[in-house]
Design a protein around this motif. Structure first.
Motif: not given
Length: 250
Positions: A48-49, A64-65, A54-57, A70-71
């Motif tokens: 789990l991080r 769509d996040v 911005e990094d997730l996008k 997200l995984a």
């Protein structure tokens, strides 16, 4: 593959059949919105991080996040039919087979109904049909992770093998066949649904022991395959629950 949405990811964490690679959470995601995802991830030993929005996008490849989670799914695990039959040799089982269902949204909706109404496993084709994709995962609301999926090259041959194992094959038809309300559905059962436009192929039809027809007004041509699936699975579930109590064999 990428899996998005808390509910969908939660289904994968609850699944004994699939294993996520890692889960990424937005750092600013509230404890309420995280829910029990961190706890389930620790239980399943899924990394789990926490990352910035911005990094997730950037990780999402344009998906769509907005939910902030997200995984990754390294691969979707499918089953061998022989292994599955050996592990489910007894019980009041029912399974589902799809003959050339091409639309991912329909496949996902069928899977969701199959899981909700207690199907033990799902048989789909390896070629000339929809496979398990990110679109199917979303359309199933993640429930595709909760039911074993078998991919076969030849569906007619797979049905022959299941008949050898004691399964009764019920094919869904838009015209002709019995009202599912009147059927017994005892023993081991597999429900077969055909493609959205053409129904079952002749070779698959020949393997059916019974045909099912959902009563409709005469002016109606047919139902969408996912709608028909939900009605049929509900009828099977009612009959089997009535015999065995609140659940049936998975």
């Amino acid at each position: 593959m990428l899996v998005t949405g808390k509910k969908v990811i939660r289904e994968f964490l609850l699944s004994p059949y699939q294993k996520l690679g890692a889960i990424y959470l937005a750092r600013d995601l509230s404890p309420e919105k995280r829910g029990d995802i961190p706890h389930l991830a620790r239980e399943r030993k899924v990394p789990l991080r926490e990352v910035s929005r911005e990094d997730l996008k950037a990780l999402s490849s344009g998906k769509d996040v907005r939910g902030g989670i997200l995984a990754t799914l390294p691969r979707f695990v499918t089953w061998d039919l022989e292994d599955l039959l050996q592990g489910r040799s007894q019980g009041d089982i029912y399974a589902v087979a799809l003959d050339r269902v091409f639309d991912p949204q329909n496949l996902g909706a069928v899977v969701r109904s199959a899981f909700c109404f207690g199907a033990s496993f799902l048989v789909i084709q390896k070629v000339r049909a929809a496979g398990i994709t990110e679109s199917v995962i979303r359309a199933s609301a993640g429930t595709v992770a909760r039911i074993p999926v078998v991919q076969v090259t030849n569906l007619a041959r797979a049905l022959d093998r299941m008949k050898e194992d004691g399964y009764w094959v019920y094919g869904a038809e838009s015209r002709g066949g019995e009202d599912p309300e009147r059927m017994d559905f005892s023993g081991k059962v597999i429900i077969v649904l055909g493609s959205e436009g053409e129904g079952m192929r002749e070779g698959v039809r020949k393997r059916c022991d019974f045909f099912l027809r959902i009563p409709m007004v005469e002016e109606a041509d047919s139902l969408n395959v996912s709608v028909a699936a939900g009605i049929l699975f509900y009828n099977v579930y009612k009959k089997k629950v009535g015999k065995r109590g609140p659940s049936i064999s998975r």
